[in-house]
Design a protein around this motif. Structure first.
Motif, PDB file in Angstrom:
ATOM      1  N   SER A  11      12.164  86.545  23.205  1.00 10.08           N
ATOM      2  CA  SER A  11      13.389  85.946  22.690  1.00 10.08           C
ATOM      3  C   SER A  11      13.498  84.465  23.033  1.00 10.08           C
ATOM      4  CB  SER A  11      14.618  86.694  23.215  1.00 10.08           C
ATOM      5  OG  SER A  11      14.633  86.642  24.636  1.00 10.08           O
ATOM      6  N   ASP A  12      12.819  84.022  24.108  1.00  9.68           N
ATOM      7  CA  ASP A  12      12.896  82.619  24.511  1.00  9.68           C
ATOM      8  C   ASP A  12      11.616  81.907  24.094  1.00  9.68           C
ATOM      9  OD1 ASP A  12      13.241  80.181  25.687  1.00  9.68           O
ATOM     10  OD2 ASP A  12      13.652  80.960  27.692  1.00  9.68           O
ATOM     11  N   PRO A  13      11.689  80.981  23.117  1.00 13.81           N
ATOM     12  CA  PRO A  13      10.489  80.306  22.627  1.00 13.81           C
ATOM     13  C   PRO A  13       9.792  79.461  23.696  1.00 13.81           C
ATOM     14  CG  PRO A  13      12.400  79.748  21.256  1.00 13.81           C
ATOM     15  CD  PRO A  13      12.875  80.612  22.365  1.00 13.81           C
ATOM     16  N   GLU A  14      10.519  78.873  24.636  1.00  9.99           N
ATOM     17  CA  GLU A  14       9.906  78.051  25.677  1.00  9.99           C
ATOM     18  C   GLU A  14       9.071  78.911  26.628  1.00  9.99           C
ATOM     19  OE1 GLU A  14      12.695  75.574  27.741  1.00  9.99           O
ATOM     20  OE2 GLU A  14      13.466  74.720  25.880  1.00  9.99           O
ATOM     21  N   ILE A  15       9.605  80.057  26.997  1.00 13.11           N
ATOM     22  CA  ILE A  15       8.867  80.960  27.881  1.00 13.11           C
ATOM     23  C   ILE A  15       7.627  81.483  27.156  1.00 13.11           C
ATOM     24  CG2 ILE A  15       8.929  83.178  29.077  1.00 13.11           C
ATOM     25  CD1 ILE A  15      11.848  82.628  29.724  1.00 13.11           C
ATOM     26  N   LYS A  16       7.811  81.809  25.904  1.00 14.17           N
ATOM     27  CA  LYS A  16       6.692  82.315  25.112  1.00 14.17           C
ATOM     28  C   LYS A  16       5.595  81.256  25.018  1.00 14.17           C
ATOM     29  CE  LYS A  16       5.682  84.647  20.804  1.00 14.17           C
ATOM     30  NZ  LYS A  16       6.205  85.197  19.582  1.00 14.17           N
ATOM     31  N   GLU A  17       5.980  80.009  24.802  1.00 12.06           N
ATOM     32  CA  GLU A  17       5.021  78.910  24.707  1.00 12.06           C
ATOM     33  C   GLU A  17       4.309  78.693  26.041  1.00 12.06           C
ATOM     34  OE1 GLU A  17       5.107  74.115  23.992  1.00 12.06           O
ATOM     35  OE2 GLU A  17       6.656  75.319  23.020  1.00 12.06           O
ATOM     36  N   GLU A  18       5.086  78.773  27.116  1.00 12.16           N
ATOM     37  CA  GLU A  18       4.500  78.601  28.447  1.00 12.16           C
ATOM     38  C   GLU A  18       3.514  79.727  28.770  1.00 12.16           C
ATOM     39  OE1 GLU A  18       3.643  76.375  31.560  1.00 12.16           O
ATOM     40  OE2 GLU A  18       5.098  75.750  30.053  1.00 12.16           O
ATOM     41  N   MET A  19       3.849  80.934  28.380  1.00 13.58           N
ATOM     42  CA  MET A  19       2.972  82.086  28.607  1.00 13.58           C
ATOM     43  C   MET A  19       1.668  81.923  27.802  1.00 13.58           C
ATOM     44  SD  MET A  19       4.311  84.090  30.788  1.00 13.58           S
ATOM     45  CE  MET A  19       3.592  85.695  30.582  1.00 13.58           C
ATOM     46  N   GLU A  20       1.790  81.404  26.587  1.00 13.31           N
ATOM     47  CA  GLU A  20       0.608  81.170  25.768  1.00 13.31           C
ATOM     48  C   GLU A  20      -0.278  80.113  26.419  1.00 13.31           C
ATOM     49  OE1 GLU A  20      -0.732  82.524  22.960  1.00 13.31           O
ATOM     50  OE2 GLU A  20       0.758  84.092  23.244  1.00 13.31           O
ATOM     51  N   LYS A  21       0.332  79.045  26.967  1.00 15.56           N
ATOM     52  CA  LYS A  21      -0.432  78.002  27.646  1.00 15.56           C
ATOM     53  C   LYS A  21      -1.177  78.588  28.834  1.00 15.56           C
ATOM     54  CE  LYS A  21       2.452  74.010  26.551  1.00 15.56           C
ATOM     55  NZ  LYS A  21       3.355  73.002  27.114  1.00 15.56           N
ATOM     56  N   ASP A  22      -0.499  79.407  29.613  1.00 15.47           N
ATOM     57  CA  ASP A  22      -1.136  80.021  30.776  1.00 15.47           C
ATOM     58  C   ASP A  22      -2.298  80.917  30.345  1.00 15.47           C
ATOM     59  OD1 ASP A  22       0.531  78.744  32.528  1.00 15.47           O
ATOM     60  OD2 ASP A  22       1.871  80.454  32.806  1.00 15.47           O
TER      61      ASP A  22
END
Length: 112
Positions: A11-22
């Motif tokens: 639901s949170d695009p920033e967290i999702k983006e950060e998880m993808e980066k990791d």
């Protein structure tokens, strides 16, 4: 107590983006590590191949020396056999002549 969120990152695009980066960073790091391991393995293989070539060359030279020495020995044995045959012929000839002049094996001289 707050309610648990099973999939908060969706639901949170920033967290999702950060998880993808990791995840990408982990995959990238894994690829780098695999390359390092592969390069180390390749280097060890090259080193072992070089060393085995040196050992092969050494033993090949030793084998060639051994073969040459065996051939020299065999030639000498053949020459010795030929000389022995000639010596036996000469001995037989001298023995025959000695018998013609009365010599015998028993140590007694024949009288003619």
């Amino acid at each position: 107590m707050p309610a648990k969120c099973n999939d908060c990152s969706s639901s949170d695009p920033e967290i999702k983006e950060e998880m993808e980066k990791d995840r990408l960073a982990l995959l990238s790091e894994e690829i780098v590590l695999q390359k390092l391991v592969a390069n180390e393995s390749l280097q060890r293989s090259k080193s072992l191949l070089t060393e085995s070539g040196i050992v092969y060359t050494h033993y090949k030279r030793e084998a060639e020396k051994c073969i040459a020495q065996v051939e020299t020995c065999e030639d000498a044995r053949e020459r010795a056999e030929a000389e022995l045959r000639e010596e036996l012929k000469v001995t037989a000839l001298w023995e025959q002549r000695a018998r013609e002049f009365g010599w015998s094996d028993s140590g007694k001289k024949r009288v003619q």
